[in-house]
Design an enzyme around this catalytic site. Sequence first.
Site, PDB file in Angstrom:
ATOM      1  N   TYR A 149       0.837  -1.205   0.000  1.00  8.53           N
ATOM      2  CA  TYR A 149       0.000   0.000   0.000  1.00  8.53           C
ATOM      3  C   TYR A 149       0.873   1.257   0.000  1.00  8.53           C
ATOM      4  O   TYR A 149       0.672   2.165  -0.807  1.00  8.53           O
ATOM      5  CB  TYR A 149      -0.884  -0.039   1.244  1.00  8.53           C
ATOM      6  CG  TYR A 149      -1.914   1.059   1.341  1.00  8.53           C
ATOM      7  CD1 TYR A 149      -2.936   1.176   0.402  1.00  8.53           C
ATOM      8  CD2 TYR A 149      -1.898   1.953   2.416  1.00  8.53           C
ATOM      9  CE1 TYR A 149      -3.903   2.171   0.523  1.00  8.53           C
ATOM     10  CE2 TYR A 149      -2.865   2.942   2.541  1.00  8.53           C
ATOM     11  CZ  TYR A 149      -3.859   3.050   1.595  1.00  8.53           C
ATOM     12  OH  TYR A 149      -4.814   4.031   1.719  1.00  8.53           O
ATOM     13  N   TYR A 163       2.750  14.585 -13.784  1.00  8.18           N
ATOM     14  CA  TYR A 163       1.730  15.174 -14.670  1.00  8.18           C
ATOM     15  C   TYR A 163       1.631  16.677 -14.452  1.00  8.18           C
ATOM     16  O   TYR A 163       1.336  17.429 -15.381  1.00  8.18           O
ATOM     17  CB  TYR A 163       0.363  14.504 -14.436  1.00  8.18           C
ATOM     18  CG  TYR A 163       0.047  13.478 -15.497  1.00  8.18           C
ATOM     19  CD1 TYR A 163       0.650  12.234 -15.461  1.00  8.18           C
ATOM     20  CD2 TYR A 163      -0.821  13.772 -16.549  1.00  8.18           C
ATOM     21  CE1 TYR A 163       0.391  11.289 -16.445  1.00  8.18           C
ATOM     22  CE2 TYR A 163      -1.093  12.835 -17.529  1.00  8.18           C
ATOM     23  CZ  TYR A 163      -0.488  11.595 -17.479  1.00  8.18           C
ATOM     24  OH  TYR A 163      -0.745  10.679 -18.464  1.00  8.18           O
TER      25      TYR A 163
END
Length: 318
Positions: A149, A163
């Site tokens: 995780y 991004y």
Amino acid sequence: METTLISGGAGFIGSHLCDHFLNKGHTVICLDSLVTGNQKYIISKKNNKSFILIENDLTYMRLADFPQLHIDNILHFASPASPQDYMKYPFITLRAGSIGTEILLELAQKHSARFLLASTSEIYGDPTIHPQKEKYWGNVNPVGPRSIYDEAKRFAESYTMAYKRYLDLDIKIVRIFNTYGPRMRLNDGRALPNFMAQALKGKPITIYGDGTQTRSLCYITDLIDGIEGVIYTSYSDPINLGSPEEITILELAQRIKKISNSKSEIIFKPLPIDDPTKRCPEISIARKVLGWEPKVTLDEGLILSFSYFKQALSGEYS
Ligand code: UDP
């Protein structure tokens, strides 16, 4: 009106987000594989014309599979999130943080949508700095059982920032600390649902370790308000969202025992590997950028949650 896509929209936090944005008049696209989500929270919305359900594993979808309507906001919440769940579904969890994030970032770029990543306090690992500030890089075992995780979310943060840096996407990253409240799964293995269920059933309350480890618990409605604030801010570095009210796990068990008037005994079991010894968010950025801080005290939230767990146990929410 805006269209908001919520991956993990049938989960604990995701389903509250779906309701919140439907109430605000958004068209909500709920994407969920139901691996840990709950169908019940979808069924109640199925006749709502503003609610679109995609029951699918995001990580196997192509951009062409998404509804052909303009999307304003993408909130990526899809992932098993309790230690028990992500250890049960390691590959689903790793894929949700990596491939799932990639696909939704591509989708956000296509729509010039705002993209919000649900990250986690787990990215700080077992912290050596306390409380945890966003600037802290963390102390994570990259090959330990929790890395499934932790590292998936760390990768997701990195991908999301790329991004922003290289493609100028409007991104936000929230690092969510322990959150609780109605719609938590009774059997998700976390401390709070376990203690509530054990107290209500009169079974032993299981403390892992000696109970001196700490957590800080934020009530769900406060978290949802914080997330909404983050979506519309221009701030694009990670923001901690959580309660600064720190408590030991032993104290949490004792408070739940008291609220529920339970006769359950408290018993001690081995501490899981790499279990963080302390966790508490530093929330000055959230205070400054969003004017946000939790309003619901732990005692108030525990009482509200107790009624939910009581009803859930009696079958009303199962
Ligand atoms: N824990 C516990 N008893 C339980 C479940 C959890 O003592 O039945 C402990 C767990 O080892 C951890 C803390 O409670 O130290 C919080 O665990 P949880 O699973 O709620 O979430 P985490 O913060 O570790 O992601």
